[in-house]
Design an enzyme around this catalytic site. Structure first.
Site, PDB file in Angstrom:
ATOM      1  N   TYR A  52       0.823  -1.222   0.000  1.00 29.72           N
ATOM      2  CA  TYR A  52       0.000   0.000   0.000  1.00 29.72           C
ATOM      3  C   TYR A  52       0.853   1.267   0.000  1.00 29.72           C
ATOM      4  CZ  TYR A  52      -4.088  -2.865   0.172  1.00 29.72           C
ATOM      5  OH  TYR A  52      -5.049  -3.768  -0.182  1.00 29.72           O
ATOM      6  N   GLN A  86     -15.336   1.900  -5.970  1.00 31.35           N
ATOM      7  CA  GLN A  86     -14.609   0.751  -5.424  1.00 31.35           C
ATOM      8  C   GLN A  86     -13.136   1.119  -5.257  1.00 31.35           C
ATOM      9  OE1 GLN A  86     -15.946  -3.201  -7.431  1.00 31.35           O
ATOM     10  NE2 GLN A  86     -16.320  -1.589  -8.930  1.00 31.35           N
ATOM     11  N   VAL A  88      -9.679   3.000  -4.192  1.00 29.83           N
ATOM     12  CA  VAL A  88      -9.152   3.517  -2.919  1.00 29.83           C
ATOM     13  C   VAL A  88      -8.294   4.757  -3.157  1.00 29.83           C
ATOM     14  CG1 VAL A  88      -9.310   1.285  -1.762  1.00 29.83           C
ATOM     15  CG2 VAL A  88      -7.219   1.858  -3.023  1.00 29.83           C
ATOM     16  N   HIS A 104     -14.776   0.636  -0.597  1.00 29.65           N
ATOM     17  CA  HIS A 104     -13.647  -0.235  -0.275  1.00 29.65           C
ATOM     18  C   HIS A 104     -12.562   0.495   0.497  1.00 29.65           C
ATOM     19  CE1 HIS A 104     -14.752  -3.077  -3.834  1.00 29.65           C
ATOM     20  NE2 HIS A 104     -15.528  -3.256  -2.784  1.00 29.65           N
ATOM     21  N   CYS A 131      -0.527   3.540  17.162  1.00 34.12           N
ATOM     22  CA  CYS A 131      -1.788   4.244  16.885  1.00 34.12           C
ATOM     23  C   CYS A 131      -1.753   5.601  17.608  1.00 34.12           C
ATOM     24  CB  CYS A 131      -2.963   3.420  17.420  1.00 34.12           C
ATOM     25  SG  CYS A 131      -4.497   4.360  17.587  1.00 34.12           S
ATOM     26  N   CYS A 134      -4.492   5.047  20.732  1.00 29.98           N
ATOM     27  CA  CYS A 134      -4.277   4.085  21.841  1.00 29.98           C
ATOM     28  C   CYS A 134      -2.829   3.642  21.952  1.00 29.98           C
ATOM     29  CB  CYS A 134      -5.195   2.869  21.647  1.00 29.98           C
ATOM     30  SG  CYS A 134      -4.677   1.783  20.304  1.00 29.98           S
ATOM     31  N   LEU A 194     -14.189  -0.557 -20.938  1.00 30.22           N
ATOM     32  CA  LEU A 194     -13.373  -0.817 -22.133  1.00 30.22           C
ATOM     33  C   LEU A 194     -13.974  -1.968 -22.936  1.00 30.22           C
ATOM     34  CD1 LEU A 194     -10.830   0.447 -23.233  1.00 30.22           C
ATOM     35  CD2 LEU A 194      -9.471  -1.228 -21.967  1.00 30.22           C
TER      36      LEU A 194
HETATM   37  C1  BV8 Z   1     -17.485  -9.380   1.537  1.00 31.05           C
HETATM   38  C2  BV8 Z   1      -9.550  -2.987  -1.673  1.00 31.05           C
HETATM   39  C3  BV8 Z   1     -18.613 -10.453   3.285  1.00 31.05           C
HETATM   40  C4  BV8 Z   1      -8.246  -3.617  -1.872  1.00 31.05           C
HETATM   41  C5  BV8 Z   1     -11.052  -4.510  -2.764  1.00 31.05           C
HETATM   42  C6  BV8 Z   1     -20.678 -13.008  -3.311  1.00 31.05           C
HETATM   43  C7  BV8 Z   1     -21.254 -12.099  -2.435  1.00 31.05           C
HETATM   44  C8  BV8 Z   1     -20.477 -11.442  -1.482  1.00 31.05           C
HETATM   45  C9  BV8 Z   1     -19.085 -11.672  -1.425  1.00 31.05           C
HETATM   46  C10 BV8 Z   1     -18.522 -12.568  -2.287  1.00 31.05           C
HETATM   47  C11 BV8 Z   1     -19.312 -13.231  -3.226  1.00 31.05           C
HETATM   48  N1  BV8 Z   1     -18.479 -14.036  -3.944  1.00 31.05           N
HETATM   49  C12 BV8 Z   1     -17.209 -13.881  -3.500  1.00 31.05           C
HETATM   50  C13 BV8 Z   1     -17.214 -13.018  -2.484  1.00 31.05           C
HETATM   51  C14 BV8 Z   1     -16.035 -12.621  -1.724  1.00 31.05           C
HETATM   52  C15 BV8 Z   1     -15.319 -11.411  -2.307  1.00 31.05           C
HETATM   53  C16 BV8 Z   1     -15.316 -11.378  -3.797  1.00 31.05           C
HETATM   54  O1  BV8 Z   1     -16.139 -10.699  -4.405  1.00 31.05           O
HETATM   55  N2  BV8 Z   1     -14.349 -12.060  -4.374  1.00 31.05           N
HETATM   56  C17 BV8 Z   1     -14.202 -12.038  -5.818  1.00 31.05           C
HETATM   57  C18 BV8 Z   1     -12.719 -11.978  -6.170  1.00 31.05           C
HETATM   58  C19 BV8 Z   1     -14.881 -13.290  -6.384  1.00 31.05           C
HETATM   59  N3  BV8 Z   1     -15.896 -10.196  -1.782  1.00 31.05           N
HETATM   60  C20 BV8 Z   1     -15.470  -9.755  -0.601  1.00 31.05           C
HETATM   61  O2  BV8 Z   1     -14.675 -10.328   0.089  1.00 31.05           O
HETATM   62  C21 BV8 Z   1     -16.081  -8.433  -0.120  1.00 31.05           C
HETATM   63  N4  BV8 Z   1     -16.490  -8.608   1.231  1.00 31.05           N
HETATM   64  O3  BV8 Z   1     -18.149  -9.962   0.749  1.00 31.05           O
HETATM   65  O4  BV8 Z   1     -17.667  -9.483   2.879  1.00 31.05           O
HETATM   66  C22 BV8 Z   1     -18.935 -10.182   4.689  1.00 31.05           C
HETATM   67  C23 BV8 Z   1     -20.235 -10.354   5.097  1.00 31.05           C
HETATM   68  C24 BV8 Z   1     -20.535 -10.128   6.425  1.00 31.05           C
HETATM   69  C25 BV8 Z   1     -19.548  -9.709   7.302  1.00 31.05           C
HETATM   70  C26 BV8 Z   1     -18.251  -9.501   6.862  1.00 31.05           C
HETATM   71  C27 BV8 Z   1     -17.927  -9.747   5.548  1.00 31.05           C
HETATM   72  C28 BV8 Z   1     -15.044  -7.327  -0.063  1.00 31.05           C
HETATM   73  C29 BV8 Z   1     -14.584  -6.953  -1.452  1.00 31.05           C
HETATM   74  C30 BV8 Z   1     -13.649  -5.754  -1.359  1.00 31.05           C
HETATM   75  C31 BV8 Z   1     -12.225  -6.206  -1.482  1.00 31.05           C
HETATM   76  N5  BV8 Z   1     -11.360  -5.041  -1.628  1.00 31.05           N
HETATM   77  N6  BV8 Z   1     -10.347  -3.404  -2.805  1.00 31.05           N
HETATM   78  C32 BV8 Z   1      -7.420  -2.761  -2.757  1.00 31.05           C
HETATM   79  O5  BV8 Z   1      -7.938  -1.958  -3.550  1.00 31.05           O
HETATM   80  O6  BV8 Z   1      -6.198  -2.925  -2.627  1.00 31.05           O
HETATM   81  S1  BV8 Z   1     -11.615  -5.166  -4.209  1.00 31.05           S
HETATM   82  C33 BV8 Z   1     -10.666  -4.685  -5.551  1.00 31.05           C
HETATM   83  O7  BV8 Z   1     -11.395  -5.100  -6.706  1.00 31.05           O
HETATM   84  C34 BV8 Z   1     -10.519  -3.203  -5.775  1.00 31.05           C
HETATM   85  O8  BV8 Z   1     -11.201  -2.410  -4.838  1.00 31.05           O
HETATM   86  C35 BV8 Z   1     -11.166  -2.987  -7.121  1.00 31.05           C
HETATM   87  O9  BV8 Z   1     -11.692  -1.722  -7.310  1.00 31.05           O
HETATM   88  C36 BV8 Z   1     -12.186  -3.996  -7.028  1.00 31.05           C
HETATM   89  C37 BV8 Z   1     -12.966  -4.322  -8.234  1.00 31.05           C
HETATM   90  O10 BV8 Z   1     -12.091  -4.374  -9.327  1.00 31.05           O
HETATM   91  P1  BV8 Z   1     -12.352  -3.322 -10.503  1.00 31.05           P
HETATM   92  O11 BV8 Z   1     -12.417  -1.966  -9.908  1.00 31.05           O
HETATM   93  O12 BV8 Z   1     -13.522  -3.776 -11.287  1.00 31.05           O
HETATM   94  O13 BV8 Z   1     -10.998  -3.439 -11.306  1.00 31.05           O
HETATM   95  P2  BV8 Z   1     -10.627  -4.562 -12.369  1.00 31.05           P
HETATM   96  O14 BV8 Z   1      -9.168  -4.441 -12.641  1.00 31.05           O
HETATM   97  O15 BV8 Z   1     -11.194  -5.867 -11.934  1.00 31.05           O
HETATM   98  O16 BV8 Z   1     -11.429  -4.112 -13.687  1.00 31.05           O
HETATM   99  C38 BV8 Z   1     -11.088  -2.897 -14.331  1.00 31.05           C
HETATM  100  C39 BV8 Z   1     -12.066  -2.740 -15.483  1.00 31.05           C
HETATM  101  O17 BV8 Z   1     -11.782  -1.481 -16.112  1.00 31.05           O
HETATM  102  C40 BV8 Z   1     -11.913  -3.818 -16.548  1.00 31.05           C
HETATM  103  O18 BV8 Z   1     -13.221  -4.303 -16.887  1.00 31.05           O
HETATM  104  C41 BV8 Z   1     -11.302  -3.078 -17.740  1.00 31.05           C
HETATM  105  O19 BV8 Z   1     -11.824  -3.555 -18.966  1.00 31.05           O
HETATM  106  C42 BV8 Z   1     -11.741  -1.662 -17.500  1.00 31.05           C
HETATM  107  N7  BV8 Z   1     -10.807  -0.660 -18.012  1.00 31.05           N
HETATM  108  C43 BV8 Z   1      -9.446  -0.717 -18.004  1.00 31.05           C
HETATM  109  N8  BV8 Z   1      -8.965   0.421 -18.545  1.00 31.05           N
HETATM  110  C44 BV8 Z   1     -10.027   1.204 -18.869  1.00 31.05           C
HETATM  111  C45 BV8 Z   1     -11.201   0.516 -18.528  1.00 31.05           C
HETATM  112  N9  BV8 Z   1     -12.429   1.021 -18.745  1.00 31.05           N
HETATM  113  C46 BV8 Z   1     -12.502   2.252 -19.311  1.00 31.05           C
HETATM  114  N10 BV8 Z   1     -11.412   2.978 -19.664  1.00 31.05           N
HETATM  115  C47 BV8 Z   1     -10.169   2.489 -19.450  1.00 31.05           C
HETATM  116  N11 BV8 Z   1      -9.105   3.214 -19.812  1.00 31.05           N
END
Ligand code: BV8
Length: 223
Positions: A52, A86, A88, A104, A131, A134, A194
């Site tokens: 980070y 989404q 950060v 997020h 911290c 604390c 995209l």
């Molecule tokens: C949770 C911080 C439960 C980190 C991130 C079903 C339901 C609920 C949960 C789940 C589920 N199935 C699976 C899960 C678990 C999990 C999940 O979704 N896993 C995935 C991998 C399958 N979800 C979780 O764990 C979430 N929490 O469900 O908690 C719970 C319930 C009760 C009590 C407690 C807990 C938490 C998810 C958050 C994780 N943290 N971010 C960090 O950033 O370092 S997620 C991470 O992915 C980023 O935040 C990012 O933003 C996010 C999504 O990715 P995208 O933003 O879409 O980026 P990506 O690269 O994937 O895509 C980019 C797109 O842009 C592409 O399509 C590309 O074509 C396009 N693009 C590229 N260039 C351009 C463009 N478009 C236009 N112009 C351009 N120039």
């Protein structure tokens, strides 16, 4: 018109910030289990802080692009805009968007895992940082990791449900619950990306191309 917007890493791609799942994306270089889960942080806080710290340095060097700017302009117009991200990074804020819902978390914020105090993160965080409230050495980036509940979900669900138009911009729709928000939309839906995302079929309308081309043109039509 009430517009709810969800942005993802694609809107910041042209500002030079990496996306996650594109061919040279962050998740191709790091195992998200090591750097974006509480378990990974417990195993190796130094690795996670380094991950980070590097992204924070990138973010400080980056500048908002025309897509961020267009959304900030939209918010200053006649429409009632809710901007949910989404991402950060702070590029929406630096473009002038007045209220950004960081579901997020935020790279520029820190939180204490012991007392939940929150503060502006220093550029470099270290596992030994005490911290400020604390004094326990359990500081972490204020980021929602996998397996953690995203922030403001009730407000987000309310805004998406009430919107006349729900727009997703620059997200692969691979991460939940963000990717499921389109199911809550009762108004029109538009995907700007995209290429078709994993949830493209859930959207009535699509505009494919670079965010810095498509978003300003779309906003200009709404002015
Ligand atoms: C949770 C911080 C439960 C980190 C991130 C079903 C339901 C609920 C949960 C789940 C589920 N199935 C699976 C899960 C678990 C999990 C999940 O979704 N896993 C995935 C991998 C399958 N979800 C979780 O764990 C979430 N929490 O469900 O908690 C719970 C319930 C009760 C009590 C407690 C807990 C938490 C998810 C958050 C994780 N943290 N971010 C960090 O950033 O370092 S997620 C991470 O992915 C980023 O935040 C990012 O933003 C996010 C999504 O990715 P995208 O933003 O879409 O980026 P990506 O690269 O994937 O895509 C980019 C797109 O842009 C592409 O399509 C590309 O074509 C396009 N693009 C590229 N260039 C351009 C463009 N478009 C236009 N112009 C351009 N120039």
């Amino acid at each position: 018109m009430r517009i709810a917007i969800l942005t993802g890493a694609g809107i910041s791609a042209e500002s030079g910030l990496g996306t996650f799942r594109d061919q040279d994306g962050l998740w191709t270089k790091y195992d998200l289990n090591d750097v974006a889960t509480p378990q990974g942080f417990a195993r190796n806080p130094r690795l996670v802080h380094d991950f980070y710290n590097a992204r924070r340095a990138n973010c400080v060097q980056a500048a908002p692009n025309a897509a961020h700017q267009a959304l900030a302009d939209l918010a200053s117009g006649p429409h009632d805009v809710t901007l949910i991200t989404q991402n950060v990074d702070d590029l929406h804020e630096r473009a002038g968007s007045p209220a950004v819902v960081h579901m997020h978390g935020e790279l520029m914020r820190a939180v204490c895992a012991s007392c939940d105090a929150r503060w502006d993160a220093p550029l470099e965080m270290d596992p030994k940082d005490p911290c400020p409230a604390c004094h326990v050495q359990t500081t972490r980036p204020d980021i929602v990791w996998f397996g953690e509940m995203p922030y403001m979900m009730d407000d987000i669900a309310q805004a998406v449900t009430a919107a006349d138009l729900f727009v997703a911009i620059g997200t692969s729709a691979e991460v939940y619950p963000a990717a499921g928000l389109v199911e809550l939309a009762r108004g029109d839906t538009l995907e700007i990306n995209l290429e078709p995302s994993a949830r493209a079929n859930a959207f009535e309308n699509h505009r494919f191309g670079l965010a810095t081309d498509i978003v300003p043109a779309w906003v200009a039509e709404l002015r």
